[in-house]
Design a protein around this motif. Structure first.
Motif, PDB file in Angstrom:
ATOM      1  N   MET A   1      14.014  24.469  40.906  1.00 16.84           N
ATOM      2  CA  MET A   1      13.388  23.642  39.890  1.00 16.84           C
ATOM      3  C   MET A   1      14.434  23.302  38.843  1.00 16.84           C
ATOM      4  O   MET A   1      15.236  24.150  38.462  1.00 16.84           O
ATOM      5  CB  MET A   1      12.200  24.405  39.285  1.00 16.84           C
ATOM      6  N   GLU A   2      14.402  22.088  38.386  1.00 16.37           N
ATOM      7  CA  GLU A   2      15.399  21.635  37.427  1.00 16.37           C
ATOM      8  C   GLU A   2      15.187  22.291  36.060  1.00 16.37           C
ATOM      9  O   GLU A   2      14.067  22.581  35.669  1.00 16.37           O
ATOM     10  CB  GLU A   2      15.318  20.115  37.260  1.00 16.37           C
ATOM     11  N   GLN A   3      16.287  22.492  35.354  1.00 15.49           N
ATOM     12  CA  GLN A   3      16.234  23.127  34.050  1.00 15.49           C
ATOM     13  C   GLN A   3      15.387  22.320  33.066  1.00 15.49           C
ATOM     14  O   GLN A   3      14.690  22.889  32.233  1.00 15.49           O
ATOM     15  CB  GLN A   3      17.650  23.320  33.493  1.00 15.49           C
ATOM     16  N   GLY A   4      15.408  21.009  33.174  1.00 12.05           N
ATOM     17  CA  GLY A   4      14.612  20.164  32.291  1.00 12.05           C
ATOM     18  C   GLY A   4      13.116  20.446  32.410  1.00 12.05           C
ATOM     19  O   GLY A   4      12.393  20.447  31.412  1.00 12.05           O
ATOM     20  N   LYS A   5      12.656  20.699  33.637  1.00 12.04           N
ATOM     21  CA  LYS A   5      11.240  20.999  33.847  1.00 12.04           C
ATOM     22  C   LYS A   5      10.892  22.373  33.277  1.00 12.04           C
ATOM     23  O   LYS A   5       9.823  22.550  32.697  1.00 12.04           O
ATOM     24  CB  LYS A   5      10.888  20.921  35.329  1.00 12.04           C
ATOM     25  N   ILE A   6      11.784  23.325  33.447  1.00 14.45           N
ATOM     26  CA  ILE A   6      11.559  24.661  32.884  1.00 14.45           C
ATOM     27  C   ILE A   6      11.515  24.584  31.366  1.00 14.45           C
ATOM     28  O   ILE A   6      10.655  25.200  30.722  1.00 14.45           O
ATOM     29  CB  ILE A   6      12.634  25.648  33.375  1.00 14.45           C
ATOM     30  N   ASP A   7      12.410  23.809  30.796  1.00 14.62           N
ATOM     31  CA  ASP A   7      12.408  23.618  29.344  1.00 14.62           C
ATOM     32  C   ASP A   7      11.097  22.990  28.881  1.00 14.62           C
ATOM     33  O   ASP A   7      10.552  23.371  27.840  1.00 14.62           O
ATOM     34  CB  ASP A   7      13.589  22.752  28.907  1.00 14.62           C
ATOM     35  N   ARG A   8      10.586  22.036  29.656  1.00 12.20           N
ATOM     36  CA  ARG A   8       9.325  21.382  29.288  1.00 12.20           C
ATOM     37  C   ARG A   8       8.157  22.373  29.368  1.00 12.20           C
ATOM     38  O   ARG A   8       7.262  22.356  28.505  1.00 12.20           O
ATOM     39  CB  ARG A   8       9.083  20.174  30.195  1.00 12.20           C
ATOM     40  N   ILE A   9       8.146  23.247  30.367  1.00 14.22           N
ATOM     41  CA  ILE A   9       7.111  24.280  30.462  1.00 14.22           C
ATOM     42  C   ILE A   9       7.131  25.145  29.212  1.00 14.22           C
ATOM     43  O   ILE A   9       6.086  25.424  28.605  1.00 14.22           O
ATOM     44  CB  ILE A   9       7.317  25.160  31.718  1.00 14.22           C
ATOM     45  N   ASN A  10       8.314  25.561  28.810  1.00 16.50           N
ATOM     46  CA  ASN A  10       8.443  26.402  27.628  1.00 16.50           C
ATOM     47  C   ASN A  10       8.030  25.660  26.360  1.00 16.50           C
ATOM     48  O   ASN A  10       7.378  26.235  25.476  1.00 16.50           O
ATOM     49  CB  ASN A  10       9.872  26.933  27.506  1.00 16.50           C
ATOM     50  N   GLU A  11       8.399  24.399  26.279  1.00 10.20           N
ATOM     51  CA  GLU A  11       8.035  23.586  25.117  1.00 10.20           C
ATOM     52  C   GLU A  11       6.516  23.457  25.000  1.00 10.20           C
ATOM     53  O   GLU A  11       5.946  23.604  23.912  1.00 10.20           O
ATOM     54  CB  GLU A  11       8.680  22.207  25.256  1.00 10.20           C
ATOM     55  N   LEU A  12       5.857  23.202  26.133  1.00  6.61           N
ATOM     56  CA  LEU A  12       4.402  23.082  26.119  1.00  6.61           C
ATOM     57  C   LEU A  12       3.733  24.413  25.787  1.00  6.61           C
ATOM     58  O   LEU A  12       2.707  24.441  25.093  1.00  6.61           O
ATOM     59  CB  LEU A  12       3.904  22.547  27.458  1.00  6.61           C
ATOM     60  N   ALA A  13       4.292  25.505  26.246  1.00  5.14           N
ATOM     61  CA  ALA A  13       3.731  26.823  25.936  1.00  5.14           C
ATOM     62  C   ALA A  13       3.819  27.101  24.437  1.00  5.14           C
ATOM     63  O   ALA A  13       2.852  27.596  23.832  1.00  5.14           O
ATOM     64  CB  ALA A  13       4.459  27.901  26.728  1.00  5.14           C
ATOM     65  N   ARG A  14       4.965  26.794  23.840  1.00  8.61           N
ATOM     66  CA  ARG A  14       5.116  26.999  22.391  1.00  8.61           C
ATOM     67  C   ARG A  14       4.150  26.112  21.610  1.00  8.61           C
ATOM     68  O   ARG A  14       3.511  26.553  20.654  1.00  8.61           O
ATOM     69  CB  ARG A  14       6.556  26.720  21.967  1.00  8.61           C
ATOM     70  N   LYS A  15       4.029  24.850  22.030  1.00 10.74           N
ATOM     71  CA  LYS A  15       3.131  23.929  21.339  1.00 10.74           C
ATOM     72  C   LYS A  15       1.683  24.376  21.482  1.00 10.74           C
ATOM     73  O   LYS A  15       0.891  24.273  20.548  1.00 10.74           O
ATOM     74  CB  LYS A  15       3.311  22.510  21.868  1.00 10.74           C
ATOM     75  N   SER A  16       1.325  24.892  22.658  1.00  7.52           N
ATOM     76  CA  SER A  16      -0.031  25.362  22.896  1.00  7.52           C
ATOM     77  C   SER A  16      -0.397  26.488  21.933  1.00  7.52           C
ATOM     78  O   SER A  16      -1.496  26.517  21.382  1.00  7.52           O
ATOM     79  CB  SER A  16      -0.162  25.845  24.341  1.00  7.52           C
ATOM     80  N   LYS A  17       0.526  27.404  21.718  1.00  5.69           N
ATOM     81  CA  LYS A  17       0.277  28.515  20.806  1.00  5.69           C
ATOM     82  C   LYS A  17       0.242  28.052  19.348  1.00  5.69           C
ATOM     83  O   LYS A  17      -0.538  28.556  18.554  1.00  5.69           O
ATOM     84  CB  LYS A  17       1.352  29.587  20.960  1.00  5.69           C
ATOM     85  N   ALA A  18       1.077  27.095  19.015  1.00  4.04           N
ATOM     86  CA  ALA A  18       1.206  26.668  17.623  1.00  4.04           C
ATOM     87  C   ALA A  18       0.077  25.738  17.187  1.00  4.04           C
ATOM     88  O   ALA A  18      -0.561  25.973  16.167  1.00  4.04           O
ATOM     89  CB  ALA A  18       2.554  25.985  17.412  1.00  4.04           C
ATOM     90  N   GLU A  19      -0.172  24.674  17.963  1.00  5.99           N
ATOM     91  CA  GLU A  19      -1.116  23.667  17.486  1.00  5.99           C
ATOM     92  C   GLU A  19      -2.100  23.181  18.524  1.00  5.99           C
ATOM     93  O   GLU A  19      -2.997  22.414  18.211  1.00  5.99           O
ATOM     94  CB  GLU A  19      -0.329  22.464  16.935  1.00  5.99           C
ATOM     95  N   GLY A  20      -1.940  23.591  19.768  1.00  5.80           N
ATOM     96  CA  GLY A  20      -2.832  23.127  20.822  1.00  5.80           C
ATOM     97  C   GLY A  20      -2.247  21.936  21.562  1.00  5.80           C
ATOM     98  O   GLY A  20      -1.315  21.294  21.083  1.00  5.80           O
ATOM     99  N   LEU A  21      -2.817  21.655  22.723  1.00  2.96           N
ATOM    100  CA  LEU A  21      -2.324  20.571  23.569  1.00  2.96           C
ATOM    101  C   LEU A  21      -3.394  19.505  23.744  1.00  2.96           C
ATOM    102  O   LEU A  21      -4.591  19.797  23.717  1.00  2.96           O
ATOM    103  CB  LEU A  21      -1.941  21.113  24.954  1.00  2.96           C
ATOM    104  N   THR A  22      -2.950  18.284  23.969  1.00  2.00           N
ATOM    105  CA  THR A  22      -3.866  17.209  24.332  1.00  2.00           C
ATOM    106  C   THR A  22      -4.251  17.398  25.798  1.00  2.00           C
ATOM    107  O   THR A  22      -3.638  18.194  26.530  1.00  2.00           O
ATOM    108  CB  THR A  22      -3.204  15.831  24.148  1.00  2.00           C
ATOM    109  N   GLU A  23      -5.248  16.669  26.243  1.00  3.45           N
ATOM    110  CA  GLU A  23      -5.678  16.764  27.645  1.00  3.45           C
ATOM    111  C   GLU A  23      -4.543  16.372  28.591  1.00  3.45           C
ATOM    112  O   GLU A  23      -4.348  17.002  29.631  1.00  3.45           O
ATOM    113  CB  GLU A  23      -6.912  15.903  27.889  1.00  3.45           C
TER     114      GLU A  23
END
Length: 73
Positions: free
Chosen positions: A1-23
């Motif tokens: 898996m490309e590093q960019g996708k792993i970074d995006r997973i981590n970014e979404l996880a942090r955002k989910s904890k901080a403020e929530g995610l859109t659908e």
């Protein structure tokens, strides 16, 4: 898996904890996680298929060949 996708997973996880995610972000996160897990499973299966076991009589047998190198569906 490309590093960019792993970074995006981590970014979404942090955002989910901080403020929530859109659908849309939740769907993206689910797809990325599934791809990540499929990659892990594929790599683990490849490692397990390449294990050689030494029997008490001194012969070796490849466990991938013994169990048919089954592909995960």
């Amino acid at each position: 898996m490309e590093q960019g996708k792993i970074d995006r997973i981590n970014e979404l996880a942090r955002k989910s904890k901080a403020e929530g995610l859109t659908e849309a972000e939740k769907k993206e996160q689910a797809l990325l996680r599934e791809e990540f897990l499929a990659n892990i499973r594929r790599n683990l299966r490849a490692q397990l298929d390449n294990i050689d076991m030494v029997n008490p009589d001194g012969t070796t047998e490849n466990l991938g060949e013994k169990y048919g190198r089954k592909e995960a569906n």
